[in-house]
Motif scaffolding. Structure first.
Motif, PDB file in Angstrom:
ATOM      1  N   ASN A  98       0.867  -1.184   0.000  1.00 50.35           N
ATOM      2  CA  ASN A  98       0.000   0.000   0.000  1.00 50.35           C
ATOM      3  C   ASN A  98       0.899   1.229   0.000  1.00 50.35           C
ATOM      4  N   ALA A  99       1.227   1.735  -1.204  1.00 47.44           N
ATOM      5  CA  ALA A  99       2.167   2.848  -1.350  1.00 47.44           C
ATOM      6  C   ALA A  99       1.626   4.125  -0.711  1.00 47.44           C
ATOM      7  N   ASP A 100       0.337   4.368  -0.824  1.00 52.45           N
ATOM      8  CA  ASP A 100      -0.256   5.570  -0.231  1.00 52.45           C
ATOM      9  C   ASP A 100      -0.090   5.577   1.279  1.00 52.45           C
ATOM     10  N   LEU A 101      -0.303   4.437   1.885  1.00 51.31           N
ATOM     11  CA  LEU A 101      -0.144   4.349   3.334  1.00 51.31           C
ATOM     12  C   LEU A 101       1.303   4.593   3.735  1.00 51.31           C
ATOM     13  N   GLU A 102       2.243   4.021   3.027  1.00 53.14           N
ATOM     14  CA  GLU A 102       3.653   4.195   3.359  1.00 53.14           C
ATOM     15  C   GLU A 102       4.056   5.661   3.260  1.00 53.14           C
ATOM     16  N   LEU A 103       3.581   6.360   2.210  1.00 51.40           N
ATOM     17  CA  LEU A 103       3.896   7.782   2.053  1.00 51.40           C
ATOM     18  C   LEU A 103       3.276   8.596   3.178  1.00 51.40           C
ATOM     19  N   GLU A 104       2.038   8.300   3.531  1.00 52.79           N
ATOM     20  CA  GLU A 104       1.370   9.017   4.617  1.00 52.79           C
ATOM     21  C   GLU A 104       2.090   8.810   5.940  1.00 52.79           C
ATOM     22  N   VAL A 105       2.542   7.597   6.179  1.00 54.90           N
ATOM     23  CA  VAL A 105       3.261   7.303   7.420  1.00 54.90           C
ATOM     24  C   VAL A 105       4.564   8.081   7.475  1.00 54.90           C
ATOM     25  N   LEU A 106       5.283   8.155   6.360  1.00 59.91           N
ATOM     26  CA  LEU A 106       6.552   8.895   6.331  1.00 59.91           C
ATOM     27  C   LEU A 106       6.323  10.380   6.608  1.00 59.91           C
ATOM     28  N   GLN A 107       5.272  10.960   6.017  1.00 58.48           N
ATOM     29  CA  GLN A 107       4.979  12.381   6.232  1.00 58.48           C
ATOM     30  C   GLN A 107       4.616  12.649   7.686  1.00 58.48           C
ATOM     31  N   ARG A 108       3.736  11.843   8.243  1.00 59.99           N
ATOM     32  CA  ARG A 108       3.318  12.049   9.628  1.00 59.99           C
ATOM     33  C   ARG A 108       4.477  11.786  10.581  1.00 59.99           C
ATOM     34  N   GLU A 109       5.315  10.851  10.257  1.00 58.20           N
ATOM     35  CA  GLU A 109       6.481  10.551  11.074  1.00 58.20           C
ATOM     36  C   GLU A 109       7.439  11.739  11.084  1.00 58.20           C
ATOM     37  N   ALA A 110       7.648  12.377   9.909  1.00 56.00           N
ATOM     38  CA  ALA A 110       8.526  13.538   9.834  1.00 56.00           C
ATOM     39  C   ALA A 110       7.965  14.696  10.658  1.00 56.00           C
ATOM     40  N   GLU A 111       6.656  14.906  10.605  1.00 56.19           N
ATOM     41  CA  GLU A 111       6.032  15.971  11.383  1.00 56.19           C
ATOM     42  C   GLU A 111       6.209  15.745  12.878  1.00 56.19           C
ATOM     43  N   LEU A 112       6.013  14.522  13.302  1.00 54.40           N
ATOM     44  CA  LEU A 112       6.140  14.218  14.733  1.00 54.40           C
ATOM     45  C   LEU A 112       7.591  14.345  15.199  1.00 54.40           C
ATOM     46  N   ILE A 113       8.522  13.937  14.367  1.00 55.45           N
ATOM     47  CA  ILE A 113       9.932  14.054  14.737  1.00 55.45           C
ATOM     48  C   ILE A 113      10.323  15.527  14.858  1.00 55.45           C
ATOM     49  N   GLU A 114       9.780  16.383  13.967  1.00 57.98           N
ATOM     50  CA  GLU A 114      10.050  17.822  14.046  1.00 57.98           C
ATOM     51  C   GLU A 114       9.484  18.398  15.345  1.00 57.98           C
ATOM     52  N   SER A 140       2.385   8.618  19.591  1.00 58.56           N
ATOM     53  CA  SER A 140       1.847   8.815  18.240  1.00 58.56           C
ATOM     54  C   SER A 140       2.800   8.267  17.194  1.00 58.56           C
ATOM     55  N   LEU A 141       4.080   8.454  17.436  1.00 58.43           N
ATOM     56  CA  LEU A 141       5.089   7.949  16.503  1.00 58.43           C
ATOM     57  C   LEU A 141       5.055   6.426  16.451  1.00 58.43           C
ATOM     58  N   SER A 142       4.886   5.807  17.632  1.00 56.93           N
ATOM     59  CA  SER A 142       4.800   4.344  17.678  1.00 56.93           C
ATOM     60  C   SER A 142       3.551   3.846  16.964  1.00 56.93           C
ATOM     61  N   SER A 143       2.420   4.558  17.172  1.00 62.90           N
ATOM     62  CA  SER A 143       1.176   4.161  16.503  1.00 62.90           C
ATOM     63  C   SER A 143       1.290   4.309  14.991  1.00 62.90           C
ATOM     64  N   ILE A 144       1.963   5.391  14.557  1.00 63.40           N
ATOM     65  CA  ILE A 144       2.145   5.588  13.119  1.00 63.40           C
ATOM     66  C   ILE A 144       2.973   4.455  12.529  1.00 63.40           C
ATOM     67  N   ARG A 145       4.026   4.072  13.242  1.00 62.03           N
ATOM     68  CA  ARG A 145       4.879   2.987  12.736  1.00 62.03           C
ATOM     69  C   ARG A 145       4.153   1.653  12.763  1.00 62.03           C
ATOM     70  N   GLU A 146       3.198   1.488  13.719  1.00 60.67           N
ATOM     71  CA  GLU A 146       2.415   0.248  13.754  1.00 60.67           C
ATOM     72  C   GLU A 146       1.532   0.100  12.522  1.00 60.67           C
ATOM     73  N   LEU A 147       1.173   1.224  11.910  1.00 56.04           N
ATOM     74  CA  LEU A 147       0.397   1.143  10.673  1.00 56.04           C
ATOM     75  C   LEU A 147       1.161   0.368   9.610  1.00 56.04           C
ATOM     76  N   LEU A 148       2.463   0.553   9.582  1.00 60.10           N
ATOM     77  CA  LEU A 148       3.277  -0.193   8.623  1.00 60.10           C
ATOM     78  C   LEU A 148       3.340  -1.675   8.994  1.00 60.10           C
ATOM     79  N   ASP A 149       3.256  -1.964  10.308  1.00 62.76           N
ATOM     80  CA  ASP A 149       3.256  -3.371  10.722  1.00 62.76           C
ATOM     81  C   ASP A 149       2.031  -4.100  10.192  1.00 62.76           C
ATOM     82  N   ARG A 150       0.941  -3.343   9.947  1.00 68.52           N
ATOM     83  CA  ARG A 150      -0.265  -3.978   9.433  1.00 68.52           C
ATOM     84  C   ARG A 150      -0.094  -4.487   8.016  1.00 68.52           C
ATOM     85  N   LEU A 151       0.961  -4.029   7.359  1.00 66.36           N
ATOM     86  CA  LEU A 151       1.235  -4.536   6.016  1.00 66.36           C
ATOM     87  C   LEU A 151       1.741  -5.976   6.058  1.00 66.36           C
TER      88      LEU A 151
END
Length: 414
Positions: free
Chosen positions: A105-121, A220-231
């Motif tokens: 799911n490429a859309d999900l991976e891109l969304e996770v990367l964007q949200r992850e970058a925002e949270l890290i900032e 939130s960062l952990s939850s975002i990364r868990e979305l990728l685990d659902r793949l």
């Protein structure tokens, strides 16, 4: 003169009819009585003759059951996408945590990367603020240490100068600058102490808020990364995978059922029982089954009291002492449920005679004839009746169907 003659003829006719009816009733009764007490000649080879025995008797019923796994976990797709890779097939044994499937799911991976970058900032900004607060605290402490040192140096000079000034050995113009600076340092030290205390309280509250904010960001960062685990679909338990037929590129939707995993370590036997036994079967009741030539002890584990089509469902499991054979899901099995303890009893084999007699009487064979006698039967299992009275071990009785001769008292063998 004619009217009295007609009355006599009518009365005589009624008496004749009544007498005829009474005669017919008497003749019918005599015929039935004669038939019920008469002797019927019959070929012995047409009958089933059974010998009454003495043996251990226990009440039981034979049932057909079906093997079902005790633990079944369904495999569901938690996120939409397409099948990227399949790692297992139906019928394969897997361990808990094994990877079964990868979803793309490429859309999900891109969304996770964007949200992850925002949270890290956000996390970096919080930590920068914490760093500035700690740096300010360090500077304030350094100022307090510095002014404390200056006050300690000036205290000795001020004391000596004050003694000289009081003794008239130092002019006022020389003493006043020293005295003024000493007073200035004391006042400044007091202000710095108050400012440090106030800033410390504010800094403590700010640091608590920053830590709470960092904790929420990390969650939130952990939850975002868990979305990728659902793949990645993992095995929820160890067992045999079933109904898992997927191909690479196949589209999936969230919540789609992909298969199931079941464990046969502690299988259940599901059976349907006649409602007649609803109040006779209880949890913990013993049973047994003959599997691959071995007698396997069983125990009733659960009873479903709902009756459908005259049957209710019972779950039977293996006892703790029993070793589980190699069962297969859905396998049919014959089992026997036991009622009570075995007792030494007089036993009469089952037969079609019971349909005509209800177990109240039977034909007892004596040499070349069989005589109808009353009996009393007790418990029953699929093979035998328990005899309460009327028969003894060694007696021979007719157990075949009585439909054609049940009204005769004696049967004479040809």
């Amino acid at each position: 003169m004619d009217r009295p003659l007609k009355r006599q003829e009518t009365g005589r006719r009624y008496r004749l009819i009544a007498a005829g009816l009474v005669g017919l009733v008497i003749i019918g009764w005599l015929g039935i009585s004669y038939r019920s007490h008469s002797v019927l000649s019959i070929a012995k080879d047409r009958l089933t003759v059974t010998t009454v025995g003495m043996d251990r008797f226990f009440e039981y019923i034979n049932l057909n059951g079906q093997i079902a796994p005790a633990r079944t976990r369904f495999i569901d797709c938690r996120i939409a996408g397409s099948v990227a890779q399949v790692y297992v097939e139906s019928g394969q044994q897997v361990a808990q945590g094994d990877t079964l499937l990868k979803i793309d799911n490429a859309d999900l991976e891109l969304e996770v990367l964007q949200r992850e970058a925002e949270l890290i900032e956000q996390l970096n900004n919080q930590r920068q603020t914490e760093l500035l607060l700690n740096q300010n605290n360090f500077n304030q402490r350094a100022q307090l240490v510095e002014i404390k040192f200056d006050i300690e140096l000036l205290t000795k000079q001020h004391a000596r100068s004050k003694e000289l000034h009081l003794a008239g050995l130092m002019a006022a113009s020389e003493f006043e600058p020293i005295d003024n600076r000493f007073s200035f340092l004391l006042a400044r030290s007091s202000l710095l102490q108050q400012a440090y205390q106030n800033d410390s309280l504010a800094r403590y509250r700010q640091l608590e808020q920053i830590r709470e904010s960092e904790y929420r960001i990390l969650e939130s960062l952990s939850s975002i990364r868990e979305l990728l685990d659902r793949l990645f679909i993992l095995a929820p338990q160890a067992g045999l995978i079933s109904d898992f037929s997927l191909t690479v590129g196949q589209s999936l939707i969230a919540g789609q059922r992909l298969g199931e995993i079941y464990c046969m370590d502690d299988p259940q036997i599901i059976t349907q029982v006649d409602e007649y036994y609803l109040d006779k079967i209880s949890v913990g009741q013993q049973g047994l089954s003959l599997i691959n030539g071995d007698t396997v002890p069983l125990v009733v584990e659960k009873i479903y009291p709902t009756v459908a089509d005259g049957l209710f469902q019972v779950e039977v499991g293996l006892t703790a002492q029993a070793s589980a054979p190699a069962f297969v899901k859905g396998q049919s099995i014959r089992l026997r449920l036991l009622f009570g303890e075995a007792t030494q009893s007089t036993l009469l084999a089952n037969g079609n005679f019971y349909n005509a007699t209800g177990g109240n009487w039977i034909y007892l064979v004596k040499e070349d004839q069989a005589v109808r006698i009353p009996i009393e039967l007790g418990r029953r299992n699929p093979n035998f009746h328990e005899v309460i009275s009327g028969l003894q071990a060694g007696d021979q009785v007719i157990t075949s169907d009585y439909a054609t001769f049940k009204n005769f008292q004696t049967l004479k063998f040809k």
